[in-house]
Motif scaffolding. Structure first.
Motif, short mmCIF file in Angstrom:
data_model
loop_
_atom_site.label_atom_id
_atom_site.label_comp_id
_atom_site.label_asym_id
_atom_site.label_seq_id
_atom_site.Cartn_x
_atom_site.Cartn_y
_atom_site.Cartn_z
N LYS A 5 -12.80 4.99 7.10
CA LYS A 5 -12.52 3.65 6.59
C LYS A 5 -12.21 3.70 5.10
N ARG A 6 -12.93 4.53 4.38
CA ARG A 6 -12.69 4.66 2.94
C ARG A 6 -11.30 5.23 2.69
N GLY A 7 -10.91 6.23 3.46
CA GLY A 7 -9.59 6.82 3.32
C GLY A 7 -8.48 5.85 3.68
N ARG A 8 -8.69 5.05 4.72
CA ARG A 8 -7.70 4.06 5.11
C ARG A 8 -7.54 3.00 4.03
N GLY A 9 -8.64 2.55 3.47
CA GLY A 9 -8.58 1.55 2.40
C GLY A 9 -7.89 2.10 1.17
N THR A 10 -8.19 3.34 0.81
CA THR A 10 -7.54 3.96 -0.34
C THR A 10 -6.05 4.13 -0.09
N GLY A 11 -5.68 4.54 1.11
CA GLY A 11 -4.27 4.70 1.45
C GLY A 11 -3.51 3.39 1.40
N LEU A 12 -4.12 2.33 1.92
CA LEU A 12 -3.46 1.02 1.88
C LEU A 12 -3.31 0.53 0.45
N TRP A 13 -4.32 0.76 -0.37
CA TRP A 13 -4.23 0.34 -1.77
C TRP A 13 -3.13 1.08 -2.49
N ILE A 14 -3.06 2.39 -2.32
CA ILE A 14 -2.03 3.19 -2.99
C ILE A 14 -0.64 2.79 -2.50
N ALA A 15 -0.49 2.57 -1.20
CA ALA A 15 0.81 2.17 -0.65
C ALA A 15 1.26 0.83 -1.22
N SER A 16 0.36 -0.14 -1.30
CA SER A 16 0.74 -1.45 -1.83
C SER A 16 1.02 -1.37 -3.33
N PHE A 17 0.28 -0.53 -4.04
CA PHE A 17 0.50 -0.37 -5.48
C PHE A 17 1.90 0.17 -5.75
N PHE A 18 2.29 1.24 -5.06
CA PHE A 18 3.59 1.83 -5.31
C PHE A 18 4.73 1.00 -4.74
N LEU A 19 4.48 0.26 -3.67
CA LEU A 19 5.49 -0.66 -3.16
C LEU A 19 5.75 -1.77 -4.19
N GLY A 20 4.69 -2.24 -4.83
CA GLY A 20 4.84 -3.23 -5.89
C GLY A 20 5.59 -2.67 -7.08
#
Length: 71
Positions: A5-20
């Protein structure tokens, strides 16, 4: 908390950050061509971001500490 769950949350955060980071200049260039000034475009993007954040605020789910320990 499970590492998965921690890895999934980190991955989603990084993906949204770079998409932004990718979409922000494109949105600013589009708004600049519509408004004519970069300062107006930045203000419009900031206002839109604030409105989206205010609209998503009620969707936050608060959990009690006991629920967080059980998850």
């Amino acid at each position: 908390m499970e590492y998965r769950k921690r890895g999934r949350g980190t991955g989603l955060w990084i993906a949204s950050f770079f998409l932004g980071q990718f979409l922000c200049p494109l949105a600013l260039l589009t708004l600049k061509s519509v408004t004519g000034q970069l300062t107006t475009a930045v203000g419009a993007l900031g206002l839109a971001s604030a409105l989206v954040a205010a609209g998503l605020l009620p969707l936050l789910r608060r959990t009690s500490p006991q629920e967080a320990l059980q998850a």
